[in-house]
Design a protein around this motif. Structure first.
Motif, PDB file in Angstrom:
ATOM      1  N   ASN A 131      -9.173  16.431  -6.287  1.00 47.59           N
ATOM      2  CA  ASN A 131      -9.409  15.380  -5.300  1.00 47.59           C
ATOM      3  C   ASN A 131      -8.180  14.561  -4.950  1.00 47.59           C
ATOM      4  N   ALA A 132      -7.090  14.760  -5.684  1.00 49.46           N
ATOM      5  CA  ALA A 132      -5.901  13.941  -5.428  1.00 49.46           C
ATOM      6  C   ALA A 132      -4.617  14.769  -5.465  1.00 49.46           C
ATOM      7  N   PHE A 133      -4.234  15.264  -6.616  1.00 46.58           N
ATOM      8  CA  PHE A 133      -2.932  15.914  -6.755  1.00 46.58           C
ATOM      9  C   PHE A 133      -2.783  17.147  -5.865  1.00 46.58           C
ATOM     10  N   ALA A 134      -3.885  17.799  -5.540  1.00 50.36           N
ATOM     11  CA  ALA A 134      -3.804  18.960  -4.654  1.00 50.36           C
ATOM     12  C   ALA A 134      -3.284  18.574  -3.268  1.00 50.36           C
ATOM     13  N   LYS A 135      -3.337  17.285  -2.946  1.00 50.22           N
ATOM     14  CA  LYS A 135      -2.866  16.786  -1.648  1.00 50.22           C
ATOM     15  C   LYS A 135      -1.449  16.233  -1.739  1.00 50.22           C
ATOM     16  N   HIS A 136      -0.717  16.603  -2.764  1.00 55.99           N
ATOM     17  CA  HIS A 136       0.585  15.976  -3.022  1.00 55.99           C
ATOM     18  C   HIS A 136       1.566  16.149  -1.873  1.00 55.99           C
ATOM     19  N   ALA A 137       1.462  17.253  -1.133  1.00 59.66           N
ATOM     20  CA  ALA A 137       2.400  17.483  -0.027  1.00 59.66           C
ATOM     21  C   ALA A 137       2.241  16.456   1.078  1.00 59.66           C
ATOM     22  N   ASP A 138       1.061  15.841   1.159  1.00 55.93           N
ATOM     23  CA  ASP A 138       0.806  14.848   2.207  1.00 55.93           C
ATOM     24  C   ASP A 138       1.080  13.414   1.745  1.00 55.93           C
ATOM     25  N   ALA A 139       1.410  13.246   0.477  1.00 53.65           N
ATOM     26  CA  ALA A 139       1.622  11.894  -0.051  1.00 53.65           C
ATOM     27  C   ALA A 139       2.943  11.325   0.467  1.00 53.65           C
ATOM     28  N   PRO A 140       2.928  10.110   1.018  1.00 54.02           N
ATOM     29  CA  PRO A 140       4.177   9.496   1.489  1.00 54.02           C
ATOM     30  C   PRO A 140       5.158   9.287   0.341  1.00 54.02           C
ATOM     31  N   ASP A 141       6.430   9.347   0.638  1.00 49.87           N
ATOM     32  CA  ASP A 141       7.465   9.044  -0.345  1.00 49.87           C
ATOM     33  C   ASP A 141       7.316   7.579  -0.752  1.00 49.87           C
ATOM     34  N   ILE A 142       7.337   7.307  -2.059  1.00 47.82           N
ATOM     35  CA  ILE A 142       7.104   5.931  -2.508  1.00 47.82           C
ATOM     36  C   ILE A 142       8.198   4.975  -2.023  1.00 47.82           C
ATOM     37  N   ASP A 143       9.377   5.489  -1.730  1.00 47.10           N
ATOM     38  CA  ASP A 143      10.448   4.619  -1.259  1.00 47.10           C
ATOM     39  C   ASP A 143      10.191   4.099   0.150  1.00 47.10           C
ATOM     40  N   THR A 144       9.223   4.688   0.851  1.00 48.63           N
ATOM     41  CA  THR A 144       8.905   4.237   2.210  1.00 48.63           C
ATOM     42  C   THR A 144       7.779   3.212   2.224  1.00 48.63           C
ATOM     43  N   LEU A 145       7.216   2.924   1.057  1.00 43.99           N
ATOM     44  CA  LEU A 145       6.052   2.044   0.975  1.00 43.99           C
ATOM     45  C   LEU A 145       6.460   0.627   0.582  1.00 43.99           C
ATOM     46  N   LYS A 146       5.786  -0.344   1.173  1.00 45.18           N
ATOM     47  CA  LYS A 146       6.068  -1.745   0.883  1.00 45.18           C
ATOM     48  C   LYS A 146       4.777  -2.537   1.045  1.00 45.18           C
ATOM     49  N   PRO A 147       4.476  -3.467   0.137  1.00 46.31           N
ATOM     50  CA  PRO A 147       3.222  -4.229   0.247  1.00 46.31           C
ATOM     51  C   PRO A 147       3.299  -5.353   1.267  1.00 46.31           C
ATOM     52  N   HIS A 148       2.111  -5.761   1.720  1.00 46.80           N
ATOM     53  CA  HIS A 148       1.988  -6.955   2.544  1.00 46.80           C
ATOM     54  C   HIS A 148       1.845  -8.150   1.606  1.00 46.80           C
ATOM     55  N   GLU A 149       2.751  -9.106   1.709  1.00 48.92           N
ATOM     56  CA  GLU A 149       2.643 -10.334   0.919  1.00 48.92           C
ATOM     57  C   GLU A 149       1.666 -11.256   1.640  1.00 48.92           C
ATOM     58  N   ILE A 150       0.603 -11.663   0.942  1.00 53.97           N
ATOM     59  CA  ILE A 150      -0.436 -12.463   1.587  1.00 53.97           C
ATOM     60  C   ILE A 150      -0.537 -13.843   0.941  1.00 53.97           C
ATOM     61  N   SER A 151      -1.101 -14.783   1.690  1.00 50.14           N
ATOM     62  CA  SER A 151      -1.368 -16.115   1.160  1.00 50.14           C
ATOM     63  C   SER A 151      -2.845 -16.454   1.237  1.00 50.14           C
TER      64      SER A 151
END
Length: 338
Positions: free
Chosen positions: A291-311
């Protein structure tokens, strides 16, 4: 030499990916919780050998409680969600535990409420059974004292940052509290899925979420909100990216909650490099292969990810949000402004 497999399996590995970046890797973390709880119940006379212990589980706690019951000569009954897979079902059967799985639900809340309701029915029919209440009974925190002692002993002196899934509140919360009591300077960052009520994200759903174990659809009394400094809400895609990234970078094959914790840790470490960072790998990745690792080719590179800082919790949004929390969750002030 160990006298039971549960004592061997519970021991975590400390793996230094970088001098200041450490993975606390468990084969299955909740064995500490279950062993400590069952041992306490026996020591205090709340239960006796041969009694039946019952609880609800979406996966790893079921195995942990079954092993603890096997270790101490108890009977075990699990009301499980549909996420309990065939591999675990067979193990439980051979260990002598009984399992009944509730019907599939449209969302996590219905699943957890159905399981709790079924436990109430079983207890009414079998009043001698002891409900473990892993989400609410503080005895599930006791087993983590040994882990905290290990961290205090083996990690370098100086400030620590602990990162991991919130879940029932017994693991990350207890580890941080024990380390702080020992005099360590510890920040605690909790990881949540969207849709969890624990830190107020129930209004933002994640239909792909299969990491139910780190969140909740009902209130968990073991969660001590004031213990957490920061909270990150991570969706399925980001958790998968973290898990794939960890396997590529460190060779560690761990579950989706670990992927979310690893992703979170890298971001927190970029913000503040003055601490040694320890992220928790609560289980292996085997049950997430299809359900997850089989889709690894579609996973975004973690270096391209950034969280939204919320208040404000109204600002929560996919795929990843974060906020400072500690001190905000107090009576009359339930967290970031509503």
């Amino acid at each position: 030499m160990h006298t039971h497999i549960a004592e061997a399996v519970k021991r975590p590995d400390l793996i230094a990916l970088q001098p200041d970046l450490v993975c606390l890797r468990f084969e299955t973390m909740k064995i500490y919780s279950a062993l400590g709880a069952v041992r306490h119940l026996l020591d205090t006379g709340a239960v006796r050998r041969g009694d039946t212990l019952i609880d609800s589980s979406s996966g790893i706690y079921a195995q942990a409680l079954a092993l603890a019951c096997h270790r101490y000569g108890m009977k075990c009954h699990i009301v499980g969600s549909t996420t309990v897979d065939r591999t675990l079902r067979v193990q439980l059967e051979i260990l002598g535990a009984t399992l009944e799985q509730v019907a599939p639900s449209k969302n996590l809340r219905l699943d957890q409420e159905t399981r709790v309701r079924r436990i109430a029915e079983i207890l009414a029919e079998n009043p001698s059974y002891h409900w473990m209440r892993q989400y609410h009974d503080a005895i599930h925190r006791y087993g983590y004292r040994d882990v905290a002692d290990t961290l205090d002993r083996e990690l370098p002196a100086g400030p620590l940052a602990l990162v991991g899934g919130v879940g029932s509140g017994a693991s990350t919360g207890a580890l941080a509290d024990y380390l702080r009591a020992a005099g360590r300077d510890v920040t605690l960052t909790g990881v949540q899925p969207f849709g969890s009520v624990t830190f107020g994200s129930e209004h933002v759903s994640d239909p792909d979420m299969i990491i139910a174990g780190i969140g909740s659809a009902i209130e968990f009394e073991n969660v001590r909100h004031e213990s957490y400094d920061r909270i990150h809400w991570v969706n399925f895609d980001c958790a998968l990216s973290g898990a794939v990234g960890l396997l590529r970078a460190g060779g560690i094959f761990a579950g989706l909650s670990t992927g979310a914790a690893y992703l979170t840790t890298l971001w927190e470490r970029r913000r503040d490099a003055s601490r040694t960072y320890v992220f928790i790998a609560a289980d292996t990745g085997h049950r997430y292969v299809e359900n997850a690792f089989a889709k690894h080719a579609d996973a975004p590179d973690i270096d391209t990810l950034k969280p939204h800082e919320i208040s404000s919790l109204h600002e929560l949004r996919h795929p990843w949000s974060t906020t400072y929390w500690r001190g905000l969750n107090t009576p009359g002030n339930p967290g970031p402004s509503e």
